[in-house]
Write a protein that holds these residues in place. Structure first.
Motif, PDB file in Angstrom:
ATOM      1  N   ARG A 129      23.368  54.866  41.939  1.00  0.00           N
ATOM      2  CA  ARG A 129      23.680  55.376  40.600  1.00  0.00           C
ATOM      3  C   ARG A 129      25.071  55.994  40.613  1.00  0.00           C
ATOM      4  O   ARG A 129      25.450  56.694  41.555  1.00  0.00           O
ATOM      5  N   ASP A 130      25.845  55.729  39.559  1.00  0.00           N
ATOM      6  CA  ASP A 130      27.119  56.421  39.363  1.00  0.00           C
ATOM      7  C   ASP A 130      26.868  57.689  38.565  1.00  0.00           C
ATOM      8  O   ASP A 130      25.944  57.752  37.757  1.00  0.00           O
ATOM      9  N   PHE A 182      28.491  60.540  35.932  1.00  0.00           N
ATOM     10  CA  PHE A 182      29.536  60.703  34.920  1.00  0.00           C
ATOM     11  C   PHE A 182      29.424  62.077  34.276  1.00  0.00           C
ATOM     12  O   PHE A 182      28.338  62.634  34.135  1.00  0.00           O
ATOM     13  N   PHE A 189      25.534  62.599  33.359  1.00  0.00           N
ATOM     14  CA  PHE A 189      24.473  61.590  33.342  1.00  0.00           C
ATOM     15  C   PHE A 189      24.752  60.564  34.429  1.00  0.00           C
ATOM     16  O   PHE A 189      25.859  60.489  34.977  1.00  0.00           O
ATOM     17  N   THR A 190      23.734  59.820  34.766  1.00  0.00           N
ATOM     18  CA  THR A 190      23.892  58.782  35.777  1.00  0.00           C
ATOM     19  C   THR A 190      23.693  57.411  35.136  1.00  0.00           C
ATOM     20  O   THR A 190      23.118  57.294  34.052  1.00  0.00           O
ATOM     21  N   ALA A 191      24.172  56.397  35.817  1.00  0.00           N
ATOM     22  CA  ALA A 191      24.043  55.023  35.332  1.00  0.00           C
ATOM     23  C   ALA A 191      23.920  54.102  36.535  1.00  0.00           C
ATOM     24  O   ALA A 191      24.432  54.415  37.625  1.00  0.00           O
ATOM     25  N   PRO A 192      23.250  52.971  36.358  1.00  0.00           N
ATOM     26  CA  PRO A 192      23.215  52.004  37.466  1.00  0.00           C
ATOM     27  C   PRO A 192      24.642  51.681  37.913  1.00  0.00           C
ATOM     28  O   PRO A 192      25.545  51.562  37.088  1.00  0.00           O
ATOM     29  N   ALA A 193      24.829  51.559  39.209  1.00  0.00           N
ATOM     30  CA  ALA A 193      26.178  51.385  39.740  1.00  0.00           C
ATOM     31  C   ALA A 193      26.686  49.960  39.604  1.00  0.00           C
ATOM     32  O   ALA A 193      27.893  49.718  39.737  1.00  0.00           O
TER      33      ALA A 193
END
Lengths: 128, 93
Positions: free
Chosen positions: B54-55, B57, B83-87
């Protein structure tokens, strides 16, 4: 309709968008989406098509109008298909998640948009 | 004496040592006490730490979300949201 958190998130970022429904999909058009450096234009309209189960159900692919290429004229992998939605012609960016990547209850439009931004940056360096 | 924004804990006019800052990660509320944190430290705040898949931000109101690398230093303030997001995502055909 767009989930309240997603609508708030778009407004919070000052993003101009419209929401409509077509073929039972929620269509979100981000007008003048700013592209990272390396593309043949600075901005394009970005279309997201969300399944009725979103955000529990992951999104799949995204679309640009007008179509975009790299600044040197090269095409990006898996962007050669055009589709018609909302009375317009869109360049389809065929992109898919592996199972389990999208986290129901955590992921949302803001995380999907962040991922799109990262993928656009990555494709400048690795278009194929 | 009011706390001026940007002042440091323990400094005159700043929050006292141990002041709790209220932040959000993936819309979950957390309290932290550090006035600055690295991306790696932020990844360790949720009980289930944020993994490399996860990235991370930082929400930048009115601007472009900022990707936080593990070594990047973030100034912590009340109300900051991360927040996080799929990398990654896979190109299809």
């Amino acid at each position: 309709m767009l989930p309240a958190n997603d609508a708030t998130g778009l407004t919070e970022r000052g993003i101009t968008y419209t929401v409509s429904t077509e073929a039972n999909m929620t269509c979100v058009v981000l007008s003048g989406y700013r592209l990272p450096p390396g593309y043949d234009r600075e901005q394009a309209d970005l279309l997201l098509r969300l399944n009725p189960g979103f955000p529990d159900v992951q999104p799949d692919m995204w679309w640009f109008d007008p179509a975009i290429r790299l600044k040197d004229g090269r095409a990006v992998k898996a962007t050669d298909v055009t589709e018609h939605h909302l009375g317009r012609t869109w360049q389809r960016w065929s992109r898919h998640f592996d199972a389990g990547q999208w986290r129901s209850g955590t992921d949302s439009l803001e995380s999907y948009l962040a991922l799109i931004g990262r993928e656009l940056e990555r494709c400048v360096q690795h278009p194929n | 004496m009011s706390n001026a924004e940007g002042t440091k804990p323990g400094h005159p006019g700043g929050p006292p040592p141990g002041h709790e800052y209220h932040i959000q990660i993936d819309r979950v509320h957390y309290k932290v006490t550090d006035e600055t944190m690295t991306g790696l430290q932020l990844r360790q705040v949720p009980p289930a730490q944020i993994g490399p898949d996860r990235d991370l931000f930082e929400v930048v109101p009115g601007g472009t979300d900022r990707k936080i690398g593990d070594a990047d230093v973030v100034e912590i303030r009340d109300g900051k949201r991360f927040f996080t997001a799929p990398a990654q995502i896979n190109p299809g055909k």
